[in-house]
Design a protein around this motif. Structure first.
Motif, PDB file in Angstrom:
ATOM      1  N   GLY A  14       0.778  -1.226   0.000  1.00  0.00           N
ATOM      2  CA  GLY A  14       0.000   0.000   0.000  1.00  0.00           C
ATOM      3  C   GLY A  14       0.811   1.278   0.000  1.00  0.00           C
ATOM      4  N   TYR A  15       2.098   1.207  -0.385  1.00  0.00           N
ATOM      5  CA  TYR A  15       2.934   2.395  -0.428  1.00  0.00           C
ATOM      6  C   TYR A  15       2.530   3.303  -1.589  1.00  0.00           C
ATOM      7  CZ  TYR A  15       6.482   0.517   2.838  1.00  0.00           C
ATOM      8  OH  TYR A  15       7.149   0.039   3.921  1.00  0.00           O
ATOM      9  N   LYS A  16       2.693   4.594  -1.399  1.00  0.00           N
ATOM     10  CA  LYS A  16       2.644   5.530  -2.498  1.00  0.00           C
ATOM     11  C   LYS A  16       3.957   5.437  -3.275  1.00  0.00           C
ATOM     12  CE  LYS A  16      -1.375   7.374  -1.551  1.00  0.00           C
ATOM     13  NZ  LYS A  16      -2.538   7.175  -2.456  1.00  0.00           N
ATOM     14  N   PHE A  17       3.944   5.933  -4.521  1.00  0.00           N
ATOM     15  CA  PHE A  17       5.116   5.792  -5.380  1.00  0.00           C
ATOM     16  C   PHE A  17       6.366   6.389  -4.731  1.00  0.00           C
ATOM     17  CE2 PHE A  17       7.990   7.616  -8.536  1.00  0.00           C
ATOM     18  CZ  PHE A  17       8.295   6.490  -9.291  1.00  0.00           C
ATOM     19  N   GLU A  18       6.270   7.612  -4.232  1.00  0.00           N
ATOM     20  CA  GLU A  18       7.432   8.289  -3.672  1.00  0.00           C
ATOM     21  C   GLU A  18       7.986   7.527  -2.471  1.00  0.00           C
ATOM     22  OE1 GLU A  18       4.540   9.673  -4.338  1.00  0.00           O
ATOM     23  OE2 GLU A  18       5.033  10.989  -6.035  1.00  0.00           O
ATOM     24  N   GLN A  19       7.108   6.984  -1.650  1.00  0.00           N
ATOM     25  CA  GLN A  19       7.527   6.215  -0.488  1.00  0.00           C
ATOM     26  C   GLN A  19       8.220   4.930  -0.902  1.00  0.00           C
ATOM     27  OE1 GLN A  19       4.265   4.958   1.975  1.00  0.00           O
ATOM     28  NE2 GLN A  19       5.582   4.266   3.660  1.00  0.00           N
ATOM     29  N   ALA A  20       7.666   4.261  -1.913  1.00  0.00           N
ATOM     30  CA  ALA A  20       8.258   3.012  -2.398  1.00  0.00           C
ATOM     31  C   ALA A  20       9.629   3.255  -3.017  1.00  0.00           C
ATOM     32  CB  ALA A  20       7.324   2.352  -3.413  1.00  0.00           C
TER      33      ALA A  20
END
Length: 415
Positions: free
Chosen positions: A170-176
């Motif tokens: 469930g990460y957002k792109f920037e977090q991933a």
């Protein structure tokens, strides 16, 4: 220079001391029974602190290239122009080379093959494709006389890690992306991975060893994952798919090869859907052995260093790529095929419906709109509408079609 009868340690000149170079150095120190030592390391920034004796480092490449005690050059740098200079100079001087620089190799493949033939010196680059998976030598040797129908797979560990984090965690792109960089699976400048360039470079290497096709990355249709929207991940989940960045080399009906790298919906029960995080996976389909599947870590210092070690071992018996398929009826790249795609955008007005040969479905909502259908590859090559911000183009599980029934698109004029 022959190192077949080398007694004792191989003496290595190492270009680069990043994640892979440092991992290789550590492994050689931890496993002296391997019989190799690094004599000199060429780096760009002499002031950067490093976890090795300072006496090993130099900024002068000639200290490695001119040293007669150095048996092998190992090239692991990110500067592709400098890498080509060092590799070509070493080969001219009779020093075998092991490299992991897939960008440099892909952009200079024709010249490097000619240089190997001219000098008779080994140039090995298993680490340049799929890290720990021994795919190139398998294609070169095991499948040298087999009729390959298809190569399809996840060949970039960085993007696969990011997509897995988004889908499973469930990460957002920037977090991933940040997580991938912290784990050492993505570079500080991740653009080559995120935009699909790295995967396209690897596909060039696969093409020459699988089909005898010497291509340049610019000839291939490719994109990365920067256009993938959170809604695309959700749509895939609702349809029972995972989103993966997949490299394809597919024999067409005429015997030529369609080659491309694009995001794709893969069925959840498929082998490739199970390739998660930094892992790579490759399906190899042949006319004799049906489908075989290779899987292993595709990013990280030690997995990539393992491929470098394998090439160093092969040099002990003067192993060389023979490029048999270059002379044994090589295939050609095909530019006449259709792709089965789902295109997402903020509005259907951002999707040029006139480019589609066949429209199957369209969905319009406040958050995101989708159009599914069949499009000729030439409507994507040389155009950029599908690369614009906010637009995603994702292949369906069966990505290629050779015959379509052209639809009358007038009925969609109002969508």
């Amino acid at each position: 220079m022959s190192i077949q009868n080398t007694k004792g340690n191989l003496t290595i000149g190492l270009f680069g001391f990043g994640i892979v170079g440092e991992s290789l150095f550590n492994v050689l120190n931890e496993k002296p029974t391997f019989g190799a030592r690094v004599k000199r390391i060429c780096i760009k920034d002499a002031e950067k602190p490093r976890s090795a004796p300072s006496s090993l480092f130099t900024t002068d490449p000639d200290e490695l290239l001119n040293d007669k005690e150095i048996d092998v050059i190992v090239e692991l740098i990110s500067d592709s122009e400098a890498a080509y200079r060092f590799v070509s100079t070493a080969l001219h001087r009779g020093k075998p080379v092991v490299s992991a620089s897939k960008k440099m190799i892909a952009e200079n493949l024709d010249a490097l093959i000619a240089l190997q033939k001219q000098t008779g010196t080994s140039f090995l680059y298993e680490a340049g494709c799929c890290a720990s998976i021994p795919v190139l030598r398998n294609l070169e040797e095991y499948y040298d006389n087999d009729l390959l129908q298809r190569l399809s797979g996840v060949v970039n560990g960085s993007t696969n890690y990011i997509l897995t984090r988004q889908a499973k965690d469930g990460y957002k792109f920037e977090q991933a992306l940040s997580d991938a960089q912290e784990a050492g699976f993505a570079e500080a400048d991740p653009s080559l991975d995120l935009e699909g360039v790295d995967a396209a470079n690897k596909l060039v290497l696969l093409l020459v060893h699988a089909y005898g096709i010497v291509a340049h990355p610019a000839q291939l249709l490719y994109s990365g994952i920067t256009g993938i929207h959170d809604a695309d991940i959700k749509l895939a989940r609702e349809k029972g798919y995972e989103v993966k960045l997949i490299a394809h080399a597919l024999k067409t009906g005429g015997g030529d090869v369609a080659a491309f790298v694009l995001p794709q919906f893969v069925e959840r029960q498929s082998r490739l859907a199970g390739v998660a995080y930094e892992y790579n996976g490759l399906e190899i389909e042949s006319s004799l052995a049906d489908v075989q599947f290779l899987c292993g870590k595709g990013a990280g210092g030690y997995p990539t260093a393992s491929a470098v070690l394998s090439d160093l071992s092969a040099l002990r018996y003067n192993y060389r790529y023979e490029y048999k398929k270059l002379t044994n009826a090589p295939s050609r790249l095909c530019d006449d095929y259709y792709l089965h795609v789902c295109v997402g955008a903020r509005s259907l007005l951002h999707i040029p419906q006139e480019h589609f040969e066949q429209v199957e479905e369209w969905v319009s909502s406040e958050r995101r709109c989708y159009l599914s259908g069949t499009i000729h590859v030439n409507k994507l090559l040389g155009t950029d509408w599908w690369r614009k911000p906010g637009v995603s183009l994702i292949l369906y599980p069966d990505p290629i079609s050779h015959e379509v029934v052209t639809s009358d698109l007038h009925e969609y004029a109002g969508i």
